[in-house]
Write a protein that holds these residues in place. Sequence first.
Motif, short mmCIF file in Angstrom:
data_model
loop_
_atom_site.label_atom_id
_atom_site.label_comp_id
_atom_site.label_asym_id
_atom_site.label_seq_id
_atom_site.Cartn_x
_atom_site.Cartn_y
_atom_site.Cartn_z
N ALA A 240 -12.81 -76.72 39.09
CA ALA A 240 -13.37 -77.38 37.79
C ALA A 240 -13.54 -78.66 37.76
CB ALA A 240 -12.47 -76.58 36.70
N ILE A 241 -12.37 -79.39 37.99
CA ILE A 241 -12.55 -80.76 38.01
C ILE A 241 -13.62 -81.33 38.93
CG2 ILE A 241 -11.40 -83.13 38.81
CD1 ILE A 241 -9.65 -81.89 36.49
N MET A 242 -13.88 -80.64 40.05
CA MET A 242 -14.93 -80.97 40.86
C MET A 242 -16.44 -80.86 40.63
SD MET A 242 -13.51 -82.73 43.14
CE MET A 242 -14.99 -83.31 43.91
N PHE A 243 -16.35 -79.64 39.58
CA PHE A 243 -17.75 -79.26 38.98
C PHE A 243 -18.11 -80.42 38.08
CE2 PHE A 243 -19.79 -77.65 35.36
CZ PHE A 243 -21.20 -77.32 35.52
N LEU A 244 -17.23 -80.82 37.18
CA LEU A 244 -17.27 -81.71 36.21
C LEU A 244 -17.72 -83.32 36.65
CD1 LEU A 244 -14.58 -81.05 33.48
CD2 LEU A 244 -17.11 -80.64 33.32
N THR A 245 -16.94 -83.34 37.95
CA THR A 245 -17.31 -84.67 38.82
C THR A 245 -18.88 -84.86 39.34
OG1 THR A 245 -15.13 -84.66 39.34
CG2 THR A 245 -16.42 -86.07 40.83
N VAL B 130 -7.81 -81.01 17.80
CA VAL B 130 -8.41 -79.60 18.21
C VAL B 130 -8.86 -79.22 19.69
CG1 VAL B 130 -10.44 -78.20 17.27
CG2 VAL B 130 -9.59 -79.67 15.77
N VAL B 131 -9.48 -80.31 20.32
CA VAL B 131 -9.63 -80.12 21.47
C VAL B 131 -8.51 -79.79 22.57
CG1 VAL B 131 -10.64 -81.17 23.45
CG2 VAL B 131 -11.85 -81.75 21.41
N THR B 132 -7.26 -80.42 22.15
CA THR B 132 -6.17 -80.48 22.98
C THR B 132 -5.70 -78.97 22.75
OG1 THR B 132 -5.88 -82.79 22.68
CG2 THR B 132 -3.78 -81.24 23.47
N ARG B 133 -5.86 -78.51 21.27
CA ARG B 133 -5.25 -77.24 20.97
C ARG B 133 -5.91 -75.96 21.74
NH1 ARG B 133 -5.12 -77.65 15.75
NH2 ARG B 133 -3.16 -78.78 15.66
N LYS B 134 -7.40 -76.18 21.72
CA LYS B 134 -8.24 -75.11 22.21
C LYS B 134 -8.19 -75.29 23.66
CE LYS B 134 -10.01 -74.00 18.16
NZ LYS B 134 -9.69 -72.75 17.49
N LEU B 135 -8.07 -76.49 24.34
CA LEU B 135 -8.16 -76.55 25.90
C LEU B 135 -7.01 -75.80 26.33
CD1 LEU B 135 -9.77 -77.33 28.35
CD2 LEU B 135 -8.38 -79.62 28.06
N HIS B 136 -5.59 -76.15 25.65
CA HIS B 136 -4.54 -75.60 26.10
C HIS B 136 -4.43 -74.07 26.14
CE1 HIS B 136 -1.74 -79.22 26.89
NE2 HIS B 136 -2.84 -79.70 26.91
N GLU B 137 -5.17 -73.86 24.91
CA GLU B 137 -5.06 -72.02 24.59
C GLU B 137 -6.05 -71.45 25.73
OE1 GLU B 137 -5.85 -71.45 20.44
OE2 GLU B 137 -7.36 -69.93 21.02
N ALA B 138 -7.12 -72.12 26.13
CA ALA B 138 -7.85 -71.65 27.16
C ALA B 138 -7.16 -71.25 28.78
CB ALA B 138 -9.21 -72.43 27.40
N VAL B 139 -6.38 -72.69 28.69
CA VAL B 139 -5.76 -72.51 30.13
C VAL B 139 -4.46 -71.54 30.34
CG1 VAL B 139 -4.28 -74.13 31.66
CG2 VAL B 139 -6.35 -75.27 30.59
N LYS B 140 -4.07 -71.33 28.93
CA LYS B 140 -3.03 -70.35 28.91
C LYS B 140 -3.66 -68.84 29.19
CE LYS B 140 -0.10 -73.21 26.53
NZ LYS B 140 0.87 -73.62 25.15
N GLU B 141 -4.81 -68.55 28.67
CA GLU B 141 -5.66 -67.59 28.42
C GLU B 141 -5.89 -67.33 30.24
OE1 GLU B 141 -8.21 -66.43 25.36
OE2 GLU B 141 -8.99 -64.85 26.42
N ILE B 142 -6.39 -68.19 30.71
CA ILE B 142 -7.32 -68.52 31.97
C ILE B 142 -6.12 -68.05 33.24
CG2 ILE B 142 -8.84 -69.21 33.78
CD1 ILE B 142 -10.27 -70.48 30.96
N GLU B 143 -5.12 -69.06 32.98
CA GLU B 143 -4.21 -69.11 34.17
C GLU B 143 -4.66 -69.51 35.31
OE1 GLU B 143 -1.22 -65.82 34.09
OE2 GLU B 143 -0.19 -66.72 32.07
N PRO B 144 -5.39 -70.72 35.30
CA PRO B 144 -6.08 -70.77 36.69
C PRO B 144 -5.14 -71.48 37.73
CG PRO B 144 -6.00 -72.72 35.15
CD PRO B 144 -5.55 -71.59 34.31
#
Length: 312
Positions: A58-63, A36-50
């Motif tokens: 985003a990685i540095m924020f989590l860091t 579920v997490v993978t599906r939703k995360l990929h969906e978000a990345v596809k929608e956002i197109e960072p």
Amino acid sequence: MDDHEQGYFTEENSAEVVIGRNKNAKDERLKEVMAVVTRKLHEAVKEIEPTQQEWFEAIMFLTRTGQMCTDWRQEFILLSDVLGVSMLVDAINHRKPAGASESTVLGPFYVHDAPELPLGANICLDRKGEDMVISGIVRDTAGRPIPNAKLDVWQTNDDGFYDVQQKGLQPDFNLRGVFRTDDAGRYWFRAVKPRFYPIPDDGPVGQLLGKLGRHPFRPAHLHFIISANGFQTLTTHIFDPDDRYIDSDAVFGVKKSLLATFDKVDDSQRAQQLGFSSPFWETTFDFVLAAEVARDVAGEAPQLSESQSGPS
Ligand code: BEZ
Ligand code: FE
């Protein structure tokens, strides 16, 4: 060939390829969660197109969020709080029967070893702030009082700080206490009117709130953990309905049913009896505990435990 049974990784099939790679997972629940997490995360990345730069930010924020964590500061929980996820997990795990008091977030300022005090005790040890008396009854969903229910209470002082945030400035266990209801299910204690306060906002979560145009404040509240044999433990608050942040709690913890009434009482005789200077604040709030549920072996319909099924 095994690795490629979902096909080569493409933009279109990305999630399914990754999920397929987990087919031999040793833990079915983990496999399901990660799908579920993978599906939703990929969906978000596809929608956002960072852009690559945005993804790195985003990685540095989590860091930085991880680096902010210590034994007493949990920045990831704060992140979960301000995203509304803590309240959502709480709601999913505390679906209550009709009439039972609603739960809300625990928060980071609970301490497990507050002193047990006699009913009526004043938990404000430094006597700073506006006096307040709090009372009510703890009942079951049939309206019967619950004697000997345990209420673990904590709140901020008049400046909006918990004792653990001001060690050395406030006495230890200031504005904390554990009470037991009497034979009629009643509790009462004295304290001071709590105040709104910011969640810890000197880290990445505070910066995120700022960038999103959000404030970090929680409306004034008192925390309660209420437990009794045969009942589900209730972690909740009561809120000051007139607080300026009542409609915009930074962590979404406010529920309509948890709004108390904070009355200003100008009665010098009662004030004297309570050891207060007049005027003082008064709030009355009753709690209703849900019976503990026993699940049958197949995990099907929850049953009321025998002691709580009431007279037949
Ligand atoms: C609290 O009410 O103590 C609290 C809850 C969530 C985040 C920070 C503080
Ligand atoms: Fe709080």
